[in-house]
Scaffold this motif. Structure first.
Motif, short mmCIF file in Angstrom:
data_model
loop_
_atom_site.label_atom_id
_atom_site.label_comp_id
_atom_site.label_asym_id
_atom_site.label_seq_id
_atom_site.Cartn_x
_atom_site.Cartn_y
_atom_site.Cartn_z
N GLN A 145 33.11 47.97 -49.64
CA GLN A 145 32.12 48.55 -48.73
C GLN A 145 31.71 49.95 -49.17
OE1 GLN A 145 34.97 47.09 -47.73
NE2 GLN A 145 34.12 45.21 -46.90
N LEU A 146 32.69 50.78 -49.52
CA LEU A 146 32.36 52.15 -49.94
C LEU A 146 31.58 52.15 -51.25
CD1 LEU A 146 35.64 54.11 -49.10
CD2 LEU A 146 33.44 54.20 -47.90
N GLY A 147 31.87 51.21 -52.12
CA GLY A 147 31.15 51.11 -53.39
C GLY A 147 29.68 50.79 -53.23
N ARG A 148 29.32 50.22 -52.10
CA ARG A 148 27.92 49.86 -51.85
C ARG A 148 27.11 51.02 -51.27
NH1 ARG A 148 29.74 44.44 -49.09
NH2 ARG A 148 30.12 43.21 -50.94
N ILE A 149 27.79 52.05 -50.82
CA ILE A 149 27.09 53.20 -50.24
C ILE A 149 26.67 54.11 -51.39
CG2 ILE A 149 27.27 55.23 -48.76
CD1 ILE A 149 29.48 53.69 -47.22
N ALA A 164 44.17 54.20 -53.24
CA ALA A 164 43.88 52.82 -53.66
C ALA A 164 42.85 52.20 -52.74
CB ALA A 164 45.17 52.00 -53.65
N SER A 165 42.97 52.49 -51.46
CA SER A 165 42.01 51.96 -50.48
C SER A 165 40.60 52.44 -50.77
CB SER A 165 42.46 52.39 -49.08
OG SER A 165 41.42 52.78 -48.27
N LEU A 166 40.46 53.71 -51.11
CA LEU A 166 39.14 54.25 -51.41
C LEU A 166 38.59 53.66 -52.71
CD1 LEU A 166 39.76 58.03 -50.59
CD2 LEU A 166 38.43 56.40 -49.24
N LYS A 167 39.43 53.55 -53.72
CA LYS A 167 38.98 53.04 -55.01
C LYS A 167 38.65 51.55 -54.97
CE LYS A 167 40.99 56.33 -58.19
NZ LYS A 167 41.81 56.51 -59.39
N ASP A 168 39.40 50.78 -54.18
CA ASP A 168 39.22 49.33 -54.14
C ASP A 168 38.21 48.85 -53.11
OD1 ASP A 168 41.21 49.26 -56.05
OD2 ASP A 168 42.80 48.71 -54.65
N SER A 169 37.70 49.75 -52.29
CA SER A 169 36.81 49.35 -51.19
C SER A 169 35.46 48.84 -51.70
CB SER A 169 36.57 50.53 -50.25
OG SER A 169 35.59 50.20 -49.29
N SER A 171 42.87 44.04 -45.83
CA SER A 171 43.43 44.61 -47.06
C SER A 171 44.95 44.67 -46.96
CB SER A 171 42.86 46.01 -47.31
OG SER A 171 43.58 46.98 -46.59
N LYS A 172 45.55 44.92 -48.07
CA LYS A 172 47.01 45.07 -48.14
C LYS A 172 47.36 46.49 -48.61
CE LYS A 172 48.08 40.46 -47.89
NZ LYS A 172 47.83 40.08 -46.56
N ASN A 173 46.37 47.37 -48.63
CA ASN A 173 46.59 48.73 -49.13
C ASN A 173 47.59 49.48 -48.26
OD1 ASN A 173 44.82 48.74 -51.35
ND2 ASN A 173 43.08 48.95 -49.98
N ASP A 174 48.48 50.21 -48.93
CA ASP A 174 49.37 51.13 -48.21
C ASP A 174 49.24 52.53 -48.78
OD1 ASP A 174 50.62 50.71 -50.61
OD2 ASP A 174 52.52 50.04 -49.77
N ASP A 175 48.14 52.74 -49.50
CA ASP A 175 47.86 54.02 -50.15
C ASP A 175 46.37 54.32 -49.96
OD1 ASP A 175 46.80 55.05 -53.13
OD2 ASP A 175 48.54 56.12 -52.32
N ILE A 176 46.06 55.50 -49.46
CA ILE A 176 44.67 55.85 -49.16
C ILE A 176 43.82 55.88 -50.43
CG2 ILE A 176 43.14 57.69 -48.33
CD1 ILE A 176 45.23 58.27 -46.16
N ASP A 188 39.00 60.42 -55.88
CA ASP A 188 40.15 60.98 -56.57
C ASP A 188 41.20 61.38 -55.54
OD1 ASP A 188 39.03 63.22 -55.39
OD2 ASP A 188 38.47 64.18 -57.26
N GLN A 189 42.27 62.00 -56.01
CA GLN A 189 43.35 62.37 -55.10
C GLN A 189 42.88 63.38 -54.06
OE1 GLN A 189 46.41 60.80 -55.04
NE2 GLN A 189 46.43 61.84 -53.06
N LEU A 190 41.96 64.27 -54.43
CA LEU A 190 41.42 65.22 -53.45
C LEU A 190 40.74 64.47 -52.30
CD1 LEU A 190 40.77 68.10 -52.50
CD2 LEU A 190 38.74 68.02 -53.98
N SER A 191 39.97 63.44 -52.62
CA SER A 191 39.33 62.62 -51.59
C SER A 191 40.37 62.00 -50.68
CB SER A 191 38.50 61.49 -52.22
OG SER A 191 37.56 61.98 -53.12
N ALA A 192 41.41 61.43 -51.27
CA ALA A 192 42.47 60.79 -50.49
C ALA A 192 43.20 61.81 -49.61
CB ALA A 192 43.46 60.09 -51.41
#
Length: 91
Positions: free
Chosen positions: A62-66, A55-60, A48-53, A2-6
């Motif tokens: 790699q992170l989804g596999r942890i 979005a980067s966290l949600k779309d990752s 990636s083409k992310n310019d927003d943290i 969420d935004q707190l994470s970002a």
């Protein structure tokens, strides 16, 4: 995520930027081309083409596999397994 994470990642990245800048100032003759901020490093390593943290966290992928270690309590609810090395390796 969420935004707190970002916001937490952004604050941490800002702290690291201060360290990176001090190192560059101390060693001006070295390029440190891979000493990058969070989003720049993500773009380099994951193409990636992310310019927003956030979005980067949600779309990752790699992170989804942890998977965060949890324990099932007697009532069927879950609790973080805080003694797992997932939480203690870096302390």
């Amino acid at each position: 995520f969420d935004q707190l994470s970002a916001d937490c990642v952004k604050r941490l990245d800002d702290d690291y930027a201060t360290v990176r800048n001090a190192i560059r100032k101390h060693f001006p003759d070295r390029p440190f081309k891979y000493m990058l901020g969070y989003l720049d490093l993500e773009r380099l390593t994951h193409k990636s083409k992310n310019d927003d943290i956030l979005a980067s966290l949600k779309d990752s992928q790699q992170l989804g596999r942890i998977k965060t270690p949890t324990m099932t309590l007697d009532d069927g609810t879950y609790m973080l397994a805080i003694n797992s090395r997932f939480f203690t390796d870096d302390t």
